[in-house]
Structures are given as structure tokens and as C-alpha cells.
Design an enzyme around this catalytic site. Structure first.
Site, PDB file in Angstrom:
ATOM      1  N   ARG A 298      31.276 -54.079   0.468  1.00 43.83           N
ATOM      2  CA  ARG A 298      32.467 -54.844   0.801  1.00 43.83           C
ATOM      3  C   ARG A 298      32.089 -55.877   1.856  1.00 43.83           C
ATOM      4  O   ARG A 298      31.081 -55.733   2.561  1.00 43.83           O
ATOM      5  CB  ARG A 298      33.563 -53.935   1.362  1.00 43.83           C
ATOM      6  CG  ARG A 298      34.071 -52.871   0.401  1.00 43.83           C
ATOM      7  CD  ARG A 298      35.179 -52.052   1.065  1.00 43.83           C
ATOM      8  NE  ARG A 298      35.762 -51.053   0.182  1.00 43.83           N
ATOM      9  CZ  ARG A 298      35.393 -49.769   0.130  1.00 43.83           C
ATOM     10  NH1 ARG A 298      34.423 -49.339   0.930  1.00 43.83           N
ATOM     11  NH2 ARG A 298      35.976 -48.929  -0.707  1.00 43.83           N
TER      12      ARG A 298
ATOM     13  N   LYS B  18      35.999 -48.127   4.338  1.00 43.78           N
ATOM     14  CA  LYS B  18      37.404 -47.969   4.700  1.00 43.78           C
ATOM     15  C   LYS B  18      37.623 -46.609   5.356  1.00 43.78           C
ATOM     16  O   LYS B  18      37.019 -45.617   4.970  1.00 43.78           O
ATOM     17  CB  LYS B  18      38.281 -48.102   3.451  1.00 43.78           C
ATOM     18  CG  LYS B  18      38.325 -49.520   2.887  1.00 43.78           C
ATOM     19  CD  LYS B  18      39.295 -49.620   1.732  1.00 43.78           C
ATOM     20  CE  LYS B  18      39.404 -51.049   1.227  1.00 43.78           C
ATOM     21  NZ  LYS B  18      40.360 -51.168   0.100  1.00 43.78           N
TER      22      LYS B  18
ATOM     23  N   HIS C  96      33.846 -60.563  -2.993  1.00 47.32           N
ATOM     24  CA  HIS C  96      34.341 -59.439  -3.797  1.00 47.32           C
ATOM     25  C   HIS C  96      33.896 -59.553  -5.245  1.00 47.32           C
ATOM     26  O   HIS C  96      33.715 -58.549  -5.933  1.00 47.32           O
ATOM     27  CB  HIS C  96      35.864 -59.391  -3.714  1.00 47.32           C
ATOM     28  CG  HIS C  96      36.445 -58.074  -4.131  1.00 47.32           C
ATOM     29  ND1 HIS C  96      36.323 -56.931  -3.370  1.00 47.32           N
ATOM     30  CD2 HIS C  96      37.127 -57.711  -5.245  1.00 47.32           C
ATOM     31  CE1 HIS C  96      36.919 -55.929  -3.990  1.00 47.32           C
ATOM     32  NE2 HIS C  96      37.406 -56.375  -5.127  1.00 47.32           N
TER      33      HIS C  96
ATOM     34  N   ARG D 280      30.537 -57.943  -5.519  1.00 48.84           N
ATOM     35  CA  ARG D 280      30.700 -56.477  -5.530  1.00 48.84           C
ATOM     36  C   ARG D 280      31.146 -56.012  -6.910  1.00 48.84           C
ATOM     37  O   ARG D 280      30.638 -55.016  -7.434  1.00 48.84           O
ATOM     38  CB  ARG D 280      31.721 -56.085  -4.460  1.00 48.84           C
ATOM     39  CG  ARG D 280      32.141 -54.607  -4.460  1.00 48.84           C
ATOM     40  CD  ARG D 280      32.991 -54.345  -3.230  1.00 48.84           C
ATOM     41  NE  ARG D 280      33.848 -53.178  -3.349  1.00 48.84           N
ATOM     42  CZ  ARG D 280      33.487 -51.927  -3.049  1.00 48.84           C
ATOM     43  NH1 ARG D 280      32.253 -51.685  -2.645  1.00 48.84           N
ATOM     44  NH2 ARG D 280      34.337 -50.926  -3.151  1.00 48.84           N
TER      45      ARG D 280
ATOM     46  N   HIS E  10      34.799 -45.458  -3.492  1.00 49.39           N
ATOM     47  CA  HIS E  10      36.198 -45.281  -3.887  1.00 49.39           C
ATOM     48  C   HIS E  10      36.600 -43.825  -3.741  1.00 49.39           C
ATOM     49  O   HIS E  10      35.906 -42.929  -4.227  1.00 49.39           O
ATOM     50  CB  HIS E  10      36.398 -45.694  -5.349  1.00 49.39           C
ATOM     51  CG  HIS E  10      36.396 -47.172  -5.547  1.00 49.39           C
ATOM     52  ND1 HIS E  10      36.188 -47.762  -6.770  1.00 49.39           N
ATOM     53  CD2 HIS E  10      36.566 -48.196  -4.667  1.00 49.39           C
ATOM     54  CE1 HIS E  10      36.245 -49.070  -6.646  1.00 49.39           C
ATOM     55  NE2 HIS E  10      36.470 -49.359  -5.374  1.00 49.39           N
TER      56      HIS E  10
ATOM     57  N   TYR F 181      38.681 -51.245 -11.519  1.00 49.90           N
ATOM     58  CA  TYR F 181      37.757 -52.177 -10.890  1.00 49.90           C
ATOM     59  C   TYR F 181      36.681 -52.641 -11.860  1.00 49.90           C
ATOM     60  O   TYR F 181      36.237 -53.778 -11.822  1.00 49.90           O
ATOM     61  CB  TYR F 181      37.115 -51.460  -9.705  1.00 49.90           C
ATOM     62  CG  TYR F 181      36.473 -52.336  -8.679  1.00 49.90           C
ATOM     63  CD1 TYR F 181      35.145 -52.718  -8.790  1.00 49.90           C
ATOM     64  CD2 TYR F 181      37.189 -52.768  -7.567  1.00 49.90           C
ATOM     65  CE1 TYR F 181      34.556 -53.492  -7.839  1.00 49.90           C
ATOM     66  CE2 TYR F 181      36.597 -53.542  -6.606  1.00 49.90           C
ATOM     67  CZ  TYR F 181      35.285 -53.906  -6.740  1.00 49.90           C
ATOM     68  OH  TYR F 181      34.692 -54.688  -5.786  1.00 49.90           O
TER      69      TYR F 181
END
Length: 303
Positions: free
Chosen positions: A153, A177, A246, A249, A272, A281
Site C-alpha cells: 500500500r 492497516k 494502488h 498493487r 487483507h 480486488y
């Protein structure tokens, strides 16, 4: 969005919730701002119906969501419902409520746009530029190679430090995250590009000597600067579409999945928490799914 003074008794629990998300869950400032915006909007609009969060019923919350259908898009409504569910879950944990009134709120479905990606030839063309006489081009190539090599990311790449790389194993430790860490392999071409950047990096060392990627101002490179440089090289290399980090990615994830068909492994590499996120995705097409089915299912295998 800050609540007016007359709603201070609504703000107290909201502030405690945001502090919990920041210090206990490690949420980013961007996520915290989103939660605050959504929940403050709810409080402002339902304050006439109740004196406090704990007095609101499931019916009142559902009526609020329904009343917002004309003013908010489906995605924004879904975000508001998710914010309410999380907030009321926190209030239950704190013993202020016995049940979560937001658990079963209905929200309109919306189609998630499929992320775009580059094909392999486009990626190869993007990365095929000379860096021998330009230190910043050398840095930028290392950034692009690392994005595509490891599926980072943008925040993960910007926050990367020199000590995060294990050169003997060609691995990088990143903080994703929720401040969760994972270790990712670095491809051969990315390793070479990063080593080339390190040869000229000393000229840019300043306030944050530990940062892997630095700017001309001798600071850690910023998200915005990375976005601008990615766009710059997309234009220089003649790519038709607008390129952003992005997309690299996503290209990494798509190409890995096309080659391996291992959705679970790609989920781990991307960081994830939910497999459904990876499925959207990587937008597996029907032919790929059919191929996996034919090769894997006992009643579908061809003799």
C-alpha cells in the site's frame, strides 16, 4: 465535523470511542476522521428524538438511514451503517448497552467498481527506463519496482525504513492497516533497484535518516510526492491511462493470482483481513474460475 456545545453529552462517548480506535486498535487518522464525520452527522440529525446515543432504538436508526437515501450515495450510507455498528459495539463492550441496536440495520447494496490494473507488458514498459545519470529516477524506479514486486500500500511504502529490509532473505517488514505487521518477499529486480538507490541515497539524508525513501527536501518522501512521481513516469513512458500507486498493487495481485490461482496466498500477501476483499480486488474472471474448477474438482477433472 465537531458537534455544537449543546450536544456535548453526545460528544463525550464519541470522543472516547475515537480514542479507543486510535490507541487500542491503531486506526489511521483518515479512518478516525471518517468515523467522526459519520457519527457526528447522525447525532446532529437525531438529537431531537433522544437525549443520548443509548436512548436511540433500532427503529429510529433505521428511519435515519432511510431518510438519508436521497442525500447520500449507497457507498456513503454503507459507511454510515458500518460506523454505527462499530460505535454501538463499543458501547456494549463498555457496559452502557446490553444489545447493539445497529446490528441489523438495512443498507442498500451497491456495485463495487473493479480496480484497474496494468497487463504484464505495460508494467515491463513502465519500468524500462534509464537511471544511470539521475538519482531521483533511480529512487523512483526502486519505488515502482517495490510496489509491483511486493504489492505494498502507499502508506506502507512511505513508512518503510532501512532496517525493515532483510537483505539475506530478500524480505521487507511492513506496517499495514491497524498497525498490523507482515513480512513480504522482494523480487530480484526490486532488490537490484533498491540497492542502486542506496548507492546515491546519502545525498538526500536529513531529518529522518532511517527512512528508506527520501525527497529532495531531505525528508521522508510523502504520499503526495510518490503519487506525483508515479504519474510522472506513467506519462514519460507513454501509458494511456492515469497511473496511481494502488493500480500497481492491484497489478501485483492480479498477476500473482493469474499465475498461481492461490487466492489465500494472495490474501496474505496483500494483508487483507477478509478473503472477500481479495476476491473483489483481484476480479477473477469466469474463465479463470472455470480453469481452477476443472483442475481441482474431483468430478470435473478431465481424464
Amino acid at each position: 465535523m465537531t458537534l455544537p456545545a449543546e450536544l456535548d453529552h453526545w460528544q463525550a462517548d464519541l470522543s472516547a470511542f475515537l480514542a479507543y480506535l486510535k490507541h487500542e486498535r491503531g486506526y489511521s487518522d483518515k479512518t478516525l476522521s471518517s468515523y467522526q464525520l459519520q457519527l457526528s452527522a447522525v447525532a446532529s440529525q437525531v438529537a431531537e428524538q433522544a437525549n443520548h446515543w443509548v436512548e436511540l432504538t433500532e427503529t429510529q436508526l433505521q428511519l435515519h438511514i432511510s431518510s438519508c437515501r436521497k442525500s447520500l450515495k449507497a457507498r456513503s450510507l454503507a459507511l454510515r451503517v458500518a460506523s454505527l455498528r462499530s460505535f454501538y459495539r463499543y458501547l456494549v463492550q463498555q457496559g452502557k448497552l446490553k444489545e447493539n441496536p445497529a446490528s441489523y440495520l438495512q443498507v442498500p447494496k451497491f456495485d463495487k467498481p473493479l480496480p484497474k490494473n496494468l497487463d504484464v507488458d505495460q508494467v515491463n514498459h513502465l519500468l524500462d527506463f534509464d537511471t544511470s545519470e539521475d538519482a531521483l529516477a533511480c529512487r523512483d524506479k526502486a519505488i515502482l519496482e517495490l510496489f509491483y514486486s511486493s504489492g505494498l500500500r502507499l502508506d506502507e511504502l512511505v513508512s518503510a525504513n532501512l532496517q525493515d529490509i532483510d537483505w539475506s532473505e530478500a524480505l521487507i517488514r511492513v506496517r499495514g492497516k491497524g498497525n498490523k505487521q507482515r513480512v513480504l518477499p522482494i523480487g530480484r529486480m526490486a532488490v537490484a533497484a533498491i540497492k542502486d538507490w542506496l548507492k546515491v541515497r546519502s545525498a538526500y539524508v536529513g531529518t529522518e535518516p532511517e527512512a528508506l525513501f527520501l525527497s529532495k527536501q531531505k525528508n521522508r518522501i510523502s504520499n503526495r510526492q510518490v503519487q506525483q512521481r508515479v504519474k510522472l513516469w506513467s506519462e514519460r513512458q507513454g501509458l494511456a491511462q492515469h497511473l496511481h500507486p494502488h493500480m500497481l498493487r492491484h497489478s501485483f495481485a492480479t498477476h500473482m493470482l493469474e499465475s498461481s490461482s492461490d487466492l489465500r496466498a494472495v490474501q496474505e500477501l496483500l494483508g487483507h483481513a477478509n478473503l472477500n476483499t481479495t476476491q473483489v480486488y483481484t476480479h477473477l474472471d469466469f474463465q479463470q474460475l472455470a480453469k481452477v474448477y476443472d483442475n481441482a474438482h474431483p468430478r470435473a477433472k478431465k481424464k
